[in-house]
Design a protein around this motif. Structure first.
Motif, PDB file in Angstrom:
ATOM      1  N   ALA A  42      -4.554   0.106  -7.925  1.00  0.00           N
ATOM      2  CA  ALA A  42      -4.021   0.997  -8.966  1.00  0.00           C
ATOM      3  C   ALA A  42      -4.987   2.147  -9.231  1.00  0.00           C
ATOM      4  O   ALA A  42      -4.579   3.311  -9.356  1.00  0.00           O
ATOM      5  N   LEU A  43      -6.296   1.817  -9.277  1.00  0.00           N
ATOM      6  CA  LEU A  43      -7.300   2.842  -9.550  1.00  0.00           C
ATOM      7  C   LEU A  43      -7.383   3.844  -8.393  1.00  0.00           C
ATOM      8  O   LEU A  43      -7.425   5.063  -8.609  1.00  0.00           O
ATOM      9  N   ALA A  44      -7.372   3.332  -7.170  1.00  0.00           N
ATOM     10  CA  ALA A  44      -7.441   4.214  -5.998  1.00  0.00           C
ATOM     11  C   ALA A  44      -6.234   5.153  -5.990  1.00  0.00           C
ATOM     12  O   ALA A  44      -6.359   6.343  -5.680  1.00  0.00           O
ATOM     13  N   GLY A  45      -5.075   4.630  -6.364  1.00  0.00           N
ATOM     14  CA  GLY A  45      -3.859   5.448  -6.419  1.00  0.00           C
ATOM     15  C   GLY A  45      -3.992   6.567  -7.437  1.00  0.00           C
ATOM     16  O   GLY A  45      -3.603   7.707  -7.183  1.00  0.00           O
ATOM     17  N   ARG A  46      -4.581   6.221  -8.580  1.00  0.00           N
ATOM     18  CA  ARG A  46      -4.745   7.230  -9.642  1.00  0.00           C
ATOM     19  C   ARG A  46      -5.730   8.307  -9.181  1.00  0.00           C
ATOM     20  O   ARG A  46      -5.507   9.496  -9.354  1.00  0.00           O
ATOM     21  N   LYS A  47      -6.810   7.867  -8.532  1.00  0.00           N
ATOM     22  CA  LYS A  47      -7.829   8.827  -8.079  1.00  0.00           C
ATOM     23  C   LYS A  47      -7.278   9.774  -7.010  1.00  0.00           C
ATOM     24  O   LYS A  47      -7.681  10.917  -6.910  1.00  0.00           O
ATOM     25  N   ARG A  48      -6.358   9.248  -6.185  1.00  0.00           N
ATOM     26  CA  ARG A  48      -5.763  10.105  -5.144  1.00  0.00           C
ATOM     27  C   ARG A  48      -4.587  10.912  -5.674  1.00  0.00           C
ATOM     28  O   ARG A  48      -3.927  11.608  -4.907  1.00  0.00           O
ATOM     29  N   GLY A  49      -4.253  10.699  -6.943  1.00  0.00           N
ATOM     30  CA  GLY A  49      -3.140  11.441  -7.527  1.00  0.00           C
ATOM     31  C   GLY A  49      -1.782  10.988  -7.023  1.00  0.00           C
ATOM     32  O   GLY A  49      -0.828  11.770  -7.004  1.00  0.00           O
ATOM     33  N   LEU A  50      -1.669   9.704  -6.632  1.00  0.00           N
ATOM     34  CA  LEU A  50      -0.360   9.206  -6.176  1.00  0.00           C
ATOM     35  C   LEU A  50       0.602   9.107  -7.351  1.00  0.00           C
ATOM     36  O   LEU A  50       0.184   8.810  -8.472  1.00  0.00           O
ATOM     37  N   GLY A  51       1.876   9.313  -7.085  1.00  0.00           N
ATOM     38  CA  GLY A  51       2.897   9.164  -8.123  1.00  0.00           C
ATOM     39  C   GLY A  51       2.980   7.703  -8.550  1.00  0.00           C
ATOM     40  O   GLY A  51       2.688   6.802  -7.751  1.00  0.00           O
ATOM     41  N   GLN A  52       3.413   7.469  -9.807  1.00  0.00           N
ATOM     42  CA  GLN A  52       3.470   6.103 -10.347  1.00  0.00           C
ATOM     43  C   GLN A  52       4.478   5.219  -9.630  1.00  0.00           C
ATOM     44  O   GLN A  52       4.447   4.010  -9.772  1.00  0.00           O
ATOM     45  N   SER A  53       5.393   5.852  -8.875  1.00  0.00           N
ATOM     46  CA  SER A  53       6.373   5.015  -8.165  1.00  0.00           C
ATOM     47  C   SER A  53       6.229   5.145  -6.647  1.00  0.00           C
ATOM     48  O   SER A  53       7.142   4.799  -5.898  1.00  0.00           O
ATOM     49  N   ASP A  54       5.059   5.629  -6.202  1.00  0.00           N
ATOM     50  CA  ASP A  54       4.825   5.786  -4.757  1.00  0.00           C
ATOM     51  C   ASP A  54       4.375   4.442  -4.156  1.00  0.00           C
ATOM     52  O   ASP A  54       3.185   4.174  -3.992  1.00  0.00           O
ATOM     53  N   VAL A  55       5.370   3.618  -3.828  1.00  0.00           N
ATOM     54  CA  VAL A  55       5.083   2.269  -3.326  1.00  0.00           C
ATOM     55  C   VAL A  55       4.344   2.328  -1.987  1.00  0.00           C
ATOM     56  O   VAL A  55       3.309   1.676  -1.795  1.00  0.00           O
ATOM     57  N   GLN A  56       4.858   3.128  -1.061  1.00  0.00           N
ATOM     58  CA  GLN A  56       4.246   3.176   0.280  1.00  0.00           C
ATOM     59  C   GLN A  56       2.821   3.708   0.226  1.00  0.00           C
ATOM     60  O   GLN A  56       1.938   3.220   0.928  1.00  0.00           O
ATOM     61  N   GLY A  57       2.598   4.723  -0.613  1.00  0.00           N
ATOM     62  CA  GLY A  57       1.259   5.291  -0.750  1.00  0.00           C
ATOM     63  C   GLY A  57       0.269   4.247  -1.243  1.00  0.00           C
ATOM     64  O   GLY A  57      -0.851   4.141  -0.730  1.00  0.00           O
ATOM     65  N   HIS A  58       0.689   3.445  -2.233  1.00  0.00           N
ATOM     66  CA  HIS A  58      -0.200   2.404  -2.760  1.00  0.00           C
ATOM     67  C   HIS A  58      -0.407   1.286  -1.727  1.00  0.00           C
ATOM     68  O   HIS A  58      -1.506   0.751  -1.614  1.00  0.00           O
ATOM     69  N   ALA A  59       0.650   0.964  -0.978  1.00  0.00           N
ATOM     70  CA  ALA A  59       0.514  -0.083   0.045  1.00  0.00           C
ATOM     71  C   ALA A  59      -0.465   0.367   1.127  1.00  0.00           C
ATOM     72  O   ALA A  59      -1.284  -0.425   1.616  1.00  0.00           O
ATOM     73  N   ALA A  60      -0.411   1.649   1.485  1.00  0.00           N
ATOM     74  CA  ALA A  60      -1.334   2.177   2.499  1.00  0.00           C
ATOM     75  C   ALA A  60      -2.770   2.113   1.983  1.00  0.00           C
ATOM     76  O   ALA A  60      -3.698   1.745   2.725  1.00  0.00           O
ATOM     77  N   LEU A  61      -2.960   2.437   0.703  1.00  0.00           N
ATOM     78  CA  LEU A  61      -4.302   2.375   0.116  1.00  0.00           C
ATOM     79  C   LEU A  61      -4.828   0.938   0.089  1.00  0.00           C
ATOM     80  O   LEU A  61      -6.031   0.697   0.256  1.00  0.00           O
ATOM     81  N   ALA A  62      -3.913  -0.037  -0.142  1.00  0.00           N
ATOM     82  CA  ALA A  62      -4.320  -1.440  -0.187  1.00  0.00           C
ATOM     83  C   ALA A  62      -4.967  -1.856   1.125  1.00  0.00           C
ATOM     84  O   ALA A  62      -5.866  -2.690   1.162  1.00  0.00           O
TER      85      ALA A  62
END
Ligand code: C5P
Length: 225
Positions: A42-62
């Protein structure tokens, strides 16, 4: 030879982290704080400016995020992409962010290999919500820790206060109830005890008493002396 694993699951504030650390120290085993991984996504997503519903973006970061857990005496430091985020991931706000991304099956799947890689000799204590049900179903010992909602909120409150972050007990109780409801009702890997888990209700018990119970359960299964 397969690595022996103890899973510790339960709701927020049930004491998994504290008990897990103590039992891992007793056994000389490794420790996986799986909640930290969800908080980091969640933190990495926020730092990269990912949208709150960007599932694929967060999965890639995981999969791609660079995480390091560094033990420093009693304290554990967490580094994300080389930068210390130990305090940042421990706030209740970070817990809420974690609970949001944790409801996405894509993120859970992306974290599976990372979590299983922690199973190294001589053994692993894994704490989270689905350690015994999904990530390590073959674990030698599964413990499900609970405590009354009031006691869990109070423990979290004291924990946060100790770390110097201000929090109101009533707001915290509300947030924890909300997070537990989301964790328990999600479609994938909901918070439920494994059918073969030992359930320990730690309401009114001291940390040492719970640690002793878990150590005794492991002893009976000859996991340690
Ligand atoms: O344990 P902790 O409070 O750090 O976990 C933060 C959040 O991460 C939980 O509320 C839950 O939504 C999620 N989580 C999970 N599965 C795990 C560990 C944590 O879904 N194994």
């Amino acid at each position: 030879m397969s690595v022996p694993i103890l899973t510790l699951d339960g709701p927020s504030g049930s004491g998994k982290g504290t008990i897990g650390r103590a039992v891992a120290r007793h056994a000389g085993w490794h420790l996986l704080d799986s909640g930290a991984l969800y908080r980091l996504v969640a933190l990495a997503g926020r730092k990269r400016g990912l949208g709150q519903s960007d599932v694929q973006g967060h999965a890639a970061l995981a999969v791609s995020m660079d995480v390091r857990f560094a033990a420093e005496g009693e304290a554990e430091r967490v580094l994300l992409d080389g930068r210390e985020v130990t305090g940042e991931i421990r706030t209740e706000e970070a817990g809420q962010g974690a609970s949001r991304v944790a409801a996405w099956p894509e993120v859970r799947a992306a974290l599976l290999a990372r979590q299983r890689a922690f199973a190294e000799p001589p053994g692993l204590v894994a704490d989270g919500r689905d350690m015994g049900t999904v990530v390590f179903p073959e674990a030698a010992l599964k413990v499900f820790l609970t405590a009354s909602a009031a006691e869990r909120a109070l423990r979290r409150y004291n924990q946060l206060k100790e770390k110097g972050s201000g929090a109101s007990l009533s707001a915290l109780s509300r947030e924890i109830a909300e997070r537990d409801a989301r964790d328990s009702s999600r479609a994938v890997a909901p918070l439920v005890p494994a059918s073969d888990a030992e359930v320990i209700d730690s309401t009114g018990l001291a940390v040492a008493e719970v640690v002793d119970r878990v150590i005794e359960l492991g002893r009976r299964r000859t996991l340690w002396a």
